[in-house]
Design a protein around this motif. Sequence first.
Motif, PDB file in Angstrom:
ATOM      1  N   ASN A 219     -25.135 -20.535  -5.552  1.00 33.98           N
ATOM      2  CA  ASN A 219     -24.366 -21.136  -4.475  1.00 33.98           C
ATOM      3  C   ASN A 219     -23.145 -20.266  -4.175  1.00 33.98           C
ATOM      4  O   ASN A 219     -22.839 -19.316  -4.894  1.00 33.98           O
ATOM      5  N   ASN A 220     -22.435 -20.613  -3.128  1.00 32.09           N
ATOM      6  CA  ASN A 220     -21.315 -19.811  -2.656  1.00 32.09           C
ATOM      7  C   ASN A 220     -20.180 -19.706  -3.674  1.00 32.09           C
ATOM      8  O   ASN A 220     -19.397 -18.769  -3.632  1.00 32.09           O
ATOM      9  N   PHE A 221     -20.112 -20.669  -4.598  1.00 36.79           N
ATOM     10  CA  PHE A 221     -19.005 -20.690  -5.542  1.00 36.79           C
ATOM     11  C   PHE A 221     -19.339 -19.935  -6.830  1.00 36.79           C
ATOM     12  O   PHE A 221     -18.560 -19.116  -7.304  1.00 36.79           O
ATOM     13  N   GLN A 222     -20.499 -20.212  -7.386  1.00 35.25           N
ATOM     14  CA  GLN A 222     -20.848 -19.594  -8.668  1.00 35.25           C
ATOM     15  C   GLN A 222     -21.493 -18.222  -8.513  1.00 35.25           C
ATOM     16  O   GLN A 222     -21.425 -17.388  -9.419  1.00 35.25           O
ATOM     17  N   GLN A 223     -22.176 -17.989  -7.388  1.00 35.64           N
ATOM     18  CA  GLN A 223     -22.690 -16.666  -7.033  1.00 35.64           C
ATOM     19  C   GLN A 223     -23.700 -16.108  -8.046  1.00 35.64           C
ATOM     20  O   GLN A 223     -23.830 -14.903  -8.185  1.00 35.64           O
ATOM     21  N   GLU A 224     -24.435 -16.973  -8.716  1.00 38.31           N
ATOM     22  CA  GLU A 224     -25.415 -16.502  -9.702  1.00 38.31           C
ATOM     23  C   GLU A 224     -26.789 -16.398  -9.041  1.00 38.31           C
ATOM     24  O   GLU A 224     -27.750 -17.059  -9.426  1.00 38.31           O
ATOM     25  N   TRP A 225     -26.873 -15.538  -8.046  1.00 38.38           N
ATOM     26  CA  TRP A 225     -28.093 -15.404  -7.249  1.00 38.38           C
ATOM     27  C   TRP A 225     -29.225 -14.757  -8.029  1.00 38.38           C
ATOM     28  O   TRP A 225     -30.396 -14.917  -7.671  1.00 38.38           O
ATOM     29  N   SER A 226     -28.921 -14.018  -9.068  1.00 42.66           N
ATOM     30  CA  SER A 226     -29.960 -13.308  -9.819  1.00 42.66           C
ATOM     31  C   SER A 226     -30.135 -13.863 -11.226  1.00 42.66           C
ATOM     32  O   SER A 226     -30.635 -13.177 -12.111  1.00 42.66           O
ATOM     33  N   LYS A 227     -29.747 -15.110 -11.417  1.00 37.30           N
ATOM     34  CA  LYS A 227     -29.886 -15.711 -12.750  1.00 37.30           C
ATOM     35  C   LYS A 227     -31.339 -15.767 -13.177  1.00 37.30           C
ATOM     36  O   LYS A 227     -31.662 -15.630 -14.358  1.00 37.30           O
ATOM     37  N   TYR A 228     -32.243 -16.002 -12.226  1.00 40.91           N
ATOM     38  CA  TYR A 228     -33.667 -16.105 -12.530  1.00 40.91           C
ATOM     39  C   TYR A 228     -34.440 -15.039 -11.762  1.00 40.91           C
ATOM     40  O   TYR A 228     -34.001 -14.558 -10.717  1.00 40.91           O
ATOM     41  N   ASN A 229     -35.610 -14.693 -12.270  1.00 42.38           N
ATOM     42  CA  ASN A 229     -36.560 -13.874 -11.520  1.00 42.38           C
ATOM     43  C   ASN A 229     -37.250 -14.758 -10.485  1.00 42.38           C
ATOM     44  O   ASN A 229     -37.441 -15.948 -10.699  1.00 42.38           O
ATOM     45  N   LEU A 230     -37.621 -14.166  -9.389  1.00 46.58           N
ATOM     46  CA  LEU A 230     -38.262 -14.914  -8.313  1.00 46.58           C
ATOM     47  C   LEU A 230     -39.211 -13.994  -7.570  1.00 46.58           C
ATOM     48  O   LEU A 230     -38.835 -12.884  -7.196  1.00 46.58           O
ATOM     49  N   ASN A 231     -40.437 -14.436  -7.386  1.00 50.59           N
ATOM     50  CA  ASN A 231     -41.430 -13.668  -6.634  1.00 50.59           C
ATOM     51  C   ASN A 231     -42.012 -14.518  -5.529  1.00 50.59           C
ATOM     52  O   ASN A 231     -42.071 -15.748  -5.637  1.00 50.59           O
ATOM     53  N   THR A 232     -42.476 -13.889  -4.485  1.00 48.06           N
ATOM     54  CA  THR A 232     -43.360 -14.559  -3.541  1.00 48.06           C
ATOM     55  C   THR A 232     -44.765 -14.489  -4.124  1.00 48.06           C
ATOM     56  O   THR A 232     -45.325 -13.400  -4.269  1.00 48.06           O
ATOM     57  N   VAL A 233     -45.306 -15.642  -4.475  1.00 53.82           N
ATOM     58  CA  VAL A 233     -46.634 -15.702  -5.085  1.00 53.82           C
ATOM     59  C   VAL A 233     -47.642 -16.119  -4.018  1.00 53.82           C
ATOM     60  O   VAL A 233     -47.500 -17.173  -3.401  1.00 53.82           O
ATOM     61  N   TYR A 234     -48.651 -15.303  -3.805  1.00 54.72           N
ATOM     62  CA  TYR A 234     -49.668 -15.584  -2.790  1.00 54.72           C
ATOM     63  C   TYR A 234     -50.803 -16.442  -3.339  1.00 54.72           C
ATOM     64  O   TYR A 234     -51.331 -17.302  -2.633  1.00 54.72           O
ATOM     65  N   ILE A 235     -51.198 -16.180  -4.578  1.00 54.17           N
ATOM     66  CA  ILE A 235     -52.264 -16.976  -5.209  1.00 54.17           C
ATOM     67  C   ILE A 235     -51.875 -17.193  -6.666  1.00 54.17           C
ATOM     68  O   ILE A 235     -51.517 -16.238  -7.362  1.00 54.17           O
ATOM     69  N   ARG A 236     -51.928 -18.439  -7.117  1.00 55.59           N
ATOM     70  CA  ARG A 236     -51.685 -18.714  -8.531  1.00 55.59           C
ATOM     71  C   ARG A 236     -52.821 -19.572  -9.083  1.00 55.59           C
ATOM     72  O   ARG A 236     -53.679 -20.063  -8.339  1.00 55.59           O
ATOM     73  N   VAL A 237     -52.814 -19.764 -10.386  1.00 57.55           N
ATOM     74  CA  VAL A 237     -53.952 -20.398 -11.053  1.00 57.55           C
ATOM     75  C   VAL A 237     -54.225 -21.788 -10.499  1.00 57.55           C
ATOM     76  O   VAL A 237     -55.383 -22.172 -10.273  1.00 57.55           O
ATOM     77  N   SER A 238     -53.182 -22.578 -10.267  1.00 57.11           N
ATOM     78  CA  SER A 238     -53.408 -23.939  -9.779  1.00 57.11           C
ATOM     79  C   SER A 238     -54.104 -23.938  -8.424  1.00 57.11           C
ATOM     80  O   SER A 238     -54.895 -24.839  -8.132  1.00 57.11           O
ATOM     81  N   GLN A 239     -53.834 -22.937  -7.591  1.00 60.84           N
ATOM     82  CA  GLN A 239     -54.525 -22.872  -6.302  1.00 60.84           C
ATOM     83  C   GLN A 239     -56.018 -22.671  -6.499  1.00 60.84           C
ATOM     84  O   GLN A 239     -56.829 -23.214  -5.736  1.00 60.84           O
ATOM     85  N   VAL A 240     -56.408 -21.903  -7.496  1.00 60.09           N
ATOM     86  CA  VAL A 240     -57.834 -21.683  -7.735  1.00 60.09           C
ATOM     87  C   VAL A 240     -58.514 -23.005  -8.077  1.00 60.09           C
ATOM     88  O   VAL A 240     -59.625 -23.289  -7.611  1.00 60.09           O
ATOM     89  N   TYR A 241     -57.855 -23.836  -8.890  1.00 62.61           N
ATOM     90  CA  TYR A 241     -58.406 -25.167  -9.190  1.00 62.61           C
ATOM     91  C   TYR A 241     -58.515 -26.007  -7.910  1.00 62.61           C
ATOM     92  O   TYR A 241     -59.505 -26.724  -7.706  1.00 62.61           O
ATOM     93  N   LEU A 242     -57.507 -25.925  -7.057  1.00 64.92           N
ATOM     94  CA  LEU A 242     -57.541 -26.674  -5.806  1.00 64.92           C
ATOM     95  C   LEU A 242     -58.629 -26.155  -4.876  1.00 64.92           C
ATOM     96  O   LEU A 242     -59.332 -26.940  -4.218  1.00 64.92           O
ATOM     97  N   ASP A 243     -58.777 -24.833  -4.808  1.00 66.63           N
ATOM     98  CA  ASP A 243     -59.859 -24.252  -4.005  1.00 66.63           C
ATOM     99  C   ASP A 243     -61.218 -24.693  -4.535  1.00 66.63           C
ATOM    100  O   ASP A 243     -62.126 -25.044  -3.768  1.00 66.63           O
ATOM    101  N   PHE A 244     -61.364 -24.662  -5.861  1.00 70.26           N
ATOM    102  CA  PHE A 244     -62.611 -25.090  -6.489  1.00 70.26           C
ATOM    103  C   PHE A 244     -62.903 -26.556  -6.157  1.00 70.26           C
ATOM    104  O   PHE A 244     -64.035 -26.907  -5.775  1.00 70.26           O
ATOM    105  N   ALA A 245     -61.884 -27.402  -6.272  1.00 71.72           N
ATOM    106  CA  ALA A 245     -62.082 -28.836  -6.022  1.00 71.72           C
ATOM    107  C   ALA A 245     -62.515 -29.091  -4.584  1.00 71.72           C
ATOM    108  O   ALA A 245     -63.440 -29.882  -4.330  1.00 71.72           O
TER     109      ALA A 245
END
Length: 614
Positions: free
Chosen positions: A441-467
Motif C-alpha cells: 500500500n501507499n504507506f508501507q510500500q512493501e510491493w515486493s514482499k511476495y513473488n507474483l506471476n501471471t499464471v496461465y494454466i495451473r493444476v486446479s484448472q486441469v481438474y476443472l477442464d477434466f470435469a
Amino acid sequence: MKNIKFIYAIVLLFCLGCEDYLDKSPDLGISEGDIFSDYNSIRGYLDNCYVALNNIHDWDHQPNLERQSINAMSDEMGAIFNYAAIKNQINTGNWLNGGFGEMSWTAGTAGTYNASVINNSFYCIRVANKVLAGVEQLPGLSTEQKNELLGQAYFMRAWYYFELIKRVGGMPKFDKAYLVDDDMDFPRLSYHESSEWLIADLTKAAELLPHTWPESETGRATKASALALKAMAALYDASPLMQNGLSTVQKLDYNLERCKVAARYANDVLKYLPASGARYRLMNGSEYAEIFRYTSVFVSDESLWYNNNTGPMGNRARGLRVLYLPQRFAGGTGNDAAAYSNPTQNIVEKFEVLKNGEAYPISDPRSGYDPQKPFENRDPRLKNNIVVPGEPWGLNANGAQIYQELYPGGTDYNNATTNGNTAGREVSGYMAKKFIWPEANNFQQEWSKYNLNTVYIRVSQVYLDFAEAMNEAYGPNADPEGYGLTAVGAINMIRNRVGMPNVLQEFTASKEIFRERIRNERAVELMFENHRWHDIRRWMIADELFADPTPIKGLVATPPANHRNVANKSNLKFSYSVKPLASEQRVFKMRHYWYPIDLKHVQMLRNLTQNPGW
C-alpha cells in the motif's frame, strides 16, 4: 537467479521487427546471419515470444485499455476509471474502433510487452516459424539444443495461435514465415481445423520439451505446459461457440466426441504430473494464498504455464496500485491513483454457504443465507479473494490499522466519488484481494514482499477442464474409459482441498444440472485469472448474463451514523443492500461472441472473410 533476465537483454537486439504478420516483412528487420549464426542467437530470437506474453498484473501490459483489467469486460469486475476504453468502447459494444487493446490488431509495438495480444500473436507465430525453419539449417547443434529450440518453438506457435483463434475464430494455417512475393490470400479454416493444427504442434512440443528447467531458466515452457495447453485447447474446441462455422453465430451444443478427446488429454496431464519428477501438485487449503503470492519459492507448485516477468526483478508497485487498489491505498495521481477494478456482487454471490456440513448456493432456501449477514459461513475462498467493507487492510504512515471504507461516507468511497478521474463511475463495495497483500500500500510500500506471476494454466484448472469434458461426454458419475476419476470426483477434489464439502448429490443427478455447478466452481476457483471472459463466450451465455440494461451489481454497506467515531471499522454494524451499477454497461449481442477481423485485412485479402455481424 530466479527469473529469466536474459530475455530483457535479448529483446534490445531482436525486437526490431514490428510489422504486422500479414504485411510479410521477410526478415523482421534482422539479418538472417545474425539470427541463425549460433545456438545462443537463435534462442535469443525465440525468447522474444516470452517477452510478448500478456501479463495481467502489470500496468504496461494492458495496452490502450487505460490500464483496466480484462476482467472488467466480464461480470467479475467493474471499471472505475472514467476514461477507460473498456468502459467507453468495449462494454458499449463498439468493437470496431481499433484504438483499444483487447480487440486491436495493431495496438502497441509488436513483439514488446505493451502490444495487444492479437498483434503479438501474429508477431510470435512468425518468430516461431523462422526458428522452426532455421534450426534445421544450423549446423553444430547438439540433440539436446535442437530439441530445446524446436520444443519451445512448436509450443509458442501453438500458444499464440490459440490466443488468436479463441478471440477471432478459425484462421488460416500460418505454417511458415511468408516472403514478400508469397500469395497469402488463402481462406480461413474452421475453428476445429485450426485447433487440430495447434494440438499437433503441442504433441510435438510435449515430446521435445524437458520435464523441468534449471532454476535460472524458470518460466520456459515445459512438457507439463504443452500437455496442459493441449487439454485446454481441446476443451475450447469442444465448446458450444466453437461449433459454429464462419458464416453464422448461433447457440449450439458441445461436440461430444471432442469432449471425449478433451477428457483424455486432461487425464494425460493428471497422470503425468506425479510421474514427472517435478513438484507439480494440487496445493492444500492451508497453502491456498501461496498459490498466488508466495515467498518460499519463486513459482507455486500449482503453476504449469506462467509468465515470470512480475517476479522480484521488477518493480510491481504500479501494476498493483493501478489494477487492484483504491486511491488511499494506491497513492499516486491520475489513473495511477484511481483506475482500480471493482469485484462485483455478481461474482461474490457465486460463493456458497456452509451449513451443517453441506454447502448450498445462496439462492437455496436451505442455505440460511441472511442478506444482512452476507459474509457468514461462506466458502473460504471468498475471504482469500475479496476484501469486504470494513475489513482491516494495511497500516498507515503512523503504524495504525487502516480499513477498507468503500461504503457511503467512508474515506475510500468519498475519494472515488469526488476524484475527477472516477466521479462518473460507481464503486461495487469490494476490493480484490487474491493477488495482493496488506503491506502493498501507499504507506508501507512493501510491493515486493511476495513473488507474483501471471499464471496461465495451473493444476486446479486441469481438474476443472477434466470435469467439464467428462460431464459433457459421459455425465457426472461415469468413467467408462477407466481414468479412475469422474467429473464429480474432480470437482470434489478442488472443493475438498479448501475445506468445502462434496457437491450435494442432488446437483449431480444429470449432465445439465451438474454443468451449472462445474461452471460455478470454475468461476470461484479461477476468479480474476483471465478465464471468465473467455468462458462465458465459449459457453455462449454472455448475451444472457448481460441481457439486462444494468446487469452488473454492487453492494451498498450503509454504516451507522457514528461510523467515523468507531476506530475498528470491522466492528461496524452495516445495513446491506444490493444495487445495479448504472455506470457498468455490458452491451453484448450475438456478433460479439467473436472479435471482428481487422478491416484493413478483410479489404486487402478477399478470402479472409469477416466474422458474422461485423
